[in-house]
Design a protein around this motif. Sequence first.
Motif, PDB file in Angstrom:
ATOM      1  N   LYS A  43      17.956   7.472   2.037  1.00 53.21           N
ATOM      2  CA  LYS A  43      17.088   6.964   3.103  1.00 53.21           C
ATOM      3  C   LYS A  43      16.181   8.074   3.636  1.00 53.21           C
ATOM      4  CE  LYS A  43      20.115   3.214   4.693  1.00 53.21           C
ATOM      5  NZ  LYS A  43      20.955   2.705   5.821  1.00 53.21           N
ATOM      6  N   LEU A  44      16.745   9.264   3.803  1.00 55.03           N
ATOM      7  CA  LEU A  44      15.948  10.392   4.289  1.00 55.03           C
ATOM      8  C   LEU A  44      14.874  10.778   3.273  1.00 55.03           C
ATOM      9  CD1 LEU A  44      18.721  12.659   5.876  1.00 55.03           C
ATOM     10  CD2 LEU A  44      17.036  11.250   7.067  1.00 55.03           C
ATOM     11  N   TYR A  45      15.225  10.777   1.999  1.00 60.02           N
ATOM     12  CA  TYR A  45      14.243  11.096   0.955  1.00 60.02           C
ATOM     13  C   TYR A  45      13.058  10.132   1.010  1.00 60.02           C
ATOM     14  CZ  TYR A  45      17.368  14.362  -1.524  1.00 60.02           C
ATOM     15  OH  TYR A  45      18.153  15.422  -1.891  1.00 60.02           O
ATOM     16  N   LEU A  46      13.350   8.847   1.061  1.00 61.81           N
ATOM     17  CA  LEU A  46      12.286   7.847   1.049  1.00 61.81           C
ATOM     18  C   LEU A  46      11.463   7.895   2.335  1.00 61.81           C
ATOM     19  CD1 LEU A  46      14.218   4.842  -0.547  1.00 61.81           C
ATOM     20  CD2 LEU A  46      12.622   6.425  -1.651  1.00 61.81           C
TER      21      LEU A  46
ATOM     22  N   THR B  50       9.142  11.011   2.197  1.00 64.17           N
ATOM     23  CA  THR B  50       8.009  10.871   1.278  1.00 64.17           C
ATOM     24  C   THR B  50       6.947   9.931   1.847  1.00 64.17           C
ATOM     25  OG1 THR B  50       9.473  11.246  -0.620  1.00 64.17           O
ATOM     26  CG2 THR B  50       7.346  10.237  -1.061  1.00 64.17           C
ATOM     27  N   LEU B  51       7.384   8.802   2.424  1.00 62.94           N
ATOM     28  CA  LEU B  51       6.436   7.862   3.021  1.00 62.94           C
ATOM     29  C   LEU B  51       5.750   8.477   4.235  1.00 62.94           C
ATOM     30  CD1 LEU B  51       5.171   5.065   3.021  1.00 62.94           C
ATOM     31  CD2 LEU B  51       7.113   4.245   4.379  1.00 62.94           C
ATOM     32  N   SER B  52       6.502   9.213   5.048  1.00 65.49           N
ATOM     33  CA  SER B  52       5.920   9.881   6.226  1.00 65.49           C
ATOM     34  C   SER B  52       4.851  10.883   5.802  1.00 65.49           C
ATOM     35  CB  SER B  52       7.017  10.596   7.023  1.00 65.49           C
ATOM     36  OG  SER B  52       7.984   9.690   7.495  1.00 65.49           O
ATOM     37  N   ALA B  53       5.084  11.573   4.701  1.00 66.48           N
ATOM     38  CA  ALA B  53       4.112  12.549   4.217  1.00 66.48           C
ATOM     39  C   ALA B  53       2.797  11.867   3.850  1.00 66.48           C
ATOM     40  CB  ALA B  53       4.682  13.289   3.012  1.00 66.48           C
TER      41      ALA B  53
ATOM     42  N   ASN C 236      12.337  13.013  -4.302  1.00 72.77           N
ATOM     43  CA  ASN C 236      11.972  13.460  -2.959  1.00 72.77           C
ATOM     44  C   ASN C 236      10.716  14.317  -3.064  1.00 72.77           C
ATOM     45  OD1 ASN C 236      12.179  13.922  -0.155  1.00 72.77           O
ATOM     46  ND2 ASN C 236      13.238  15.857  -0.517  1.00 72.77           N
ATOM     47  N   MET C 237       9.563  13.688  -2.981  1.00 76.76           N
ATOM     48  CA  MET C 237       8.306  14.351  -3.315  1.00 76.76           C
ATOM     49  C   MET C 237       7.280  14.205  -2.202  1.00 76.76           C
ATOM     50  SD  MET C 237       8.469  15.789  -6.291  1.00 76.76           S
ATOM     51  CE  MET C 237       9.523  15.821  -7.741  1.00 76.76           C
ATOM     52  N   ALA C 238       7.595  14.721  -1.026  1.00 76.63           N
ATOM     53  CA  ALA C 238       6.658  14.653   0.091  1.00 76.63           C
ATOM     54  C   ALA C 238       5.379  15.412  -0.219  1.00 76.63           C
ATOM     55  CB  ALA C 238       7.317  15.218   1.353  1.00 76.63           C
ATOM     56  N   GLY C 239       5.509  16.589  -0.814  1.00 77.75           N
ATOM     57  CA  GLY C 239       4.330  17.371  -1.156  1.00 77.75           C
ATOM     58  C   GLY C 239       3.448  16.664  -2.160  1.00 77.75           C
ATOM     59  N   ALA C 240       4.060  16.021  -3.141  1.00 80.94           N
ATOM     60  CA  ALA C 240       3.293  15.274  -4.145  1.00 80.94           C
ATOM     61  C   ALA C 240       2.565  14.102  -3.495  1.00 80.94           C
ATOM     62  CB  ALA C 240       4.218  14.777  -5.253  1.00 80.94           C
ATOM     63  N   ALA C 241       3.220  13.417  -2.569  1.00 78.82           N
ATOM     64  CA  ALA C 241       2.584  12.297  -1.873  1.00 78.82           C
ATOM     65  C   ALA C 241       1.361  12.768  -1.086  1.00 78.82           C
ATOM     66  CB  ALA C 241       3.588  11.619  -0.940  1.00 78.82           C
ATOM     67  N   ILE C 242       1.455  13.937  -0.473  1.00 78.19           N
ATOM     68  CA  ILE C 242       0.321  14.492   0.269  1.00 78.19           C
ATOM     69  C   ILE C 242      -0.828  14.819  -0.679  1.00 78.19           C
ATOM     70  CG2 ILE C 242      -0.453  16.542   1.536  1.00 78.19           C
ATOM     71  CD1 ILE C 242       2.290  16.526   2.937  1.00 78.19           C
ATOM     72  N   THR C 243      -0.520  15.448  -1.803  1.00 74.88           N
ATOM     73  CA  THR C 243      -1.556  15.808  -2.771  1.00 74.88           C
ATOM     74  C   THR C 243      -2.291  14.572  -3.283  1.00 74.88           C
ATOM     75  OG1 THR C 243      -0.377  17.800  -3.488  1.00 74.88           O
ATOM     76  CG2 THR C 243      -1.979  16.855  -5.028  1.00 74.88           C
TER      77      THR C 243
ATOM     78  N   SER D 289       4.316   6.444  -6.241  1.00 72.90           N
ATOM     79  CA  SER D 289       3.857   7.233  -7.385  1.00 72.90           C
ATOM     80  C   SER D 289       4.466   8.625  -7.372  1.00 72.90           C
ATOM     81  CB  SER D 289       2.331   7.342  -7.372  1.00 72.90           C
ATOM     82  OG  SER D 289       1.730   6.075  -7.456  1.00 72.90           O
ATOM     83  N   ALA D 290       4.589   9.206  -6.181  1.00 77.95           N
ATOM     84  CA  ALA D 290       5.155  10.556  -6.074  1.00 77.95           C
ATOM     85  C   ALA D 290       6.582  10.603  -6.595  1.00 77.95           C
ATOM     86  CB  ALA D 290       5.109  11.029  -4.623  1.00 77.95           C
ATOM     87  N   CYS D 291       7.317   9.512  -6.393  1.00 81.39           N
ATOM     88  CA  CYS D 291       8.691   9.462  -6.902  1.00 81.39           C
ATOM     89  C   CYS D 291       8.726   9.514  -8.424  1.00 81.39           C
ATOM     90  CB  CYS D 291       9.395   8.193  -6.420  1.00 81.39           C
ATOM     91  SG  CYS D 291       9.673   8.153  -4.634  1.00 81.39           S
ATOM     92  N   GLY D 292       7.615   9.161  -9.064  1.00 86.92           N
ATOM     93  CA  GLY D 292       7.548   9.216 -10.521  1.00 86.92           C
ATOM     94  C   GLY D 292       6.897  10.469 -11.051  1.00 86.92           C
TER      95      GLY D 292
END
Length: 413
Positions: free
Chosen positions: A83-86, A89-92, A296-303, A334-337
Amino acid sequence: MSKRLTSKQFLWGNLVFQIMVGIVAGISLALVAPELAISLGLLGSLFVKALKAVAPILVFVLVASAIASQKSNDESRMKPVLKLYLLGTLSASVVAVALSFMFPTQLTLTQATISNVAPQGITEVLNNLLFNLVANPVTALMEANFIGILAWAIALGMALRTASDSTRIMVSDLAHGVSSIVRMVIRFAPIGIFGLVANTIATTGLSALLAYGELLSVLLGAMLFMALVVNPMIVWTQIRSNPYPLVFKCLRESAVTAFFTRSSAANIPVNMGLCKRLGLDEDTYSVSIPLGATINMAGAAITITVLTMAAAYTMGIDVDVPTALLLSVVAAVSACGASGVAGGSLLLIPLACGLFGIPNEVAIQVVAVGFIIGVVQDSAETALNSSTDVLFTAAACLSSHEQEEIVAAVDAA
């Protein structure tokens, strides 16, 4: 009486301090003798290669061992970690959209050729994930397909839960043996990072980044806001106490190495070691850390979000709030992939650009811009991704009966 730092204490002392010495030495060498610095880049390549080589087998044996030895009445913390990972990533993605609205950025696009093929739709991303999930285990290990490695490790661990005690002890001993090899590799981090920094500064310098200063400012600002504001707020909801000692420890001991290796997969051994020093539950972190390196890809989601918004502004497209929120969801999924290797998130930008009808030819040029600034962008992205894996795992483990132990471990560092 003053204490002198002996050579033995330096060699086997604080790893973060040694890494900082390596960074300073690498920058100095690149400025004084750039040709020699480029030659010594071999040290950095060898270090990253060694980490990437040991990470897949480490993940496989640790996850299988953890699940095989798990007691049936053990309290699982994987659900709150997920839950924290998702949420992170969405917050990012939402943070990136907000900053893109506040500081709209346009790009100077130049035609460039990208050798990799970008996915053309969200269906293709999900298909890739599913096929990676059922990949041949030997192929998964050879190609560092961590989705496949996790799937086979979980399956083997579940099967071994009914095995004899001697078999499970053997698997546990194997995991400890591989962990010992990993610790040996990590001791060479200061030398490896010295080579990486020296080669990077000598080869690229900073001139290539100046033209994209505004774009980099938005990207790095969003990542810093996530690391220093949003992530602490998320952690506070779990531990109900000051989150910053834990946040800064994760940034110091995980983000630093991830910044220079530029690979979430390569930083898995570092995160495993940090979790152990924090006294976290091994059954939890032996699964959550490898899993975090893949989803867990918050940075990728931002990019993905920032570069897509910049592409839209460059094309003169008026971005409304509902479309921007939809972009946040698409970027998070997409970041999760995204693969856990350098530049893994950039090839997903054309997918997000499709929301605005941006032609693929233009989207590929945006990807090229991402590679130009990647020396900073990808490093910061990986640092955020990887350090957050430990942060959220620790937050989930901070239950009432072990909170004092983990807090003491954080304070002691």
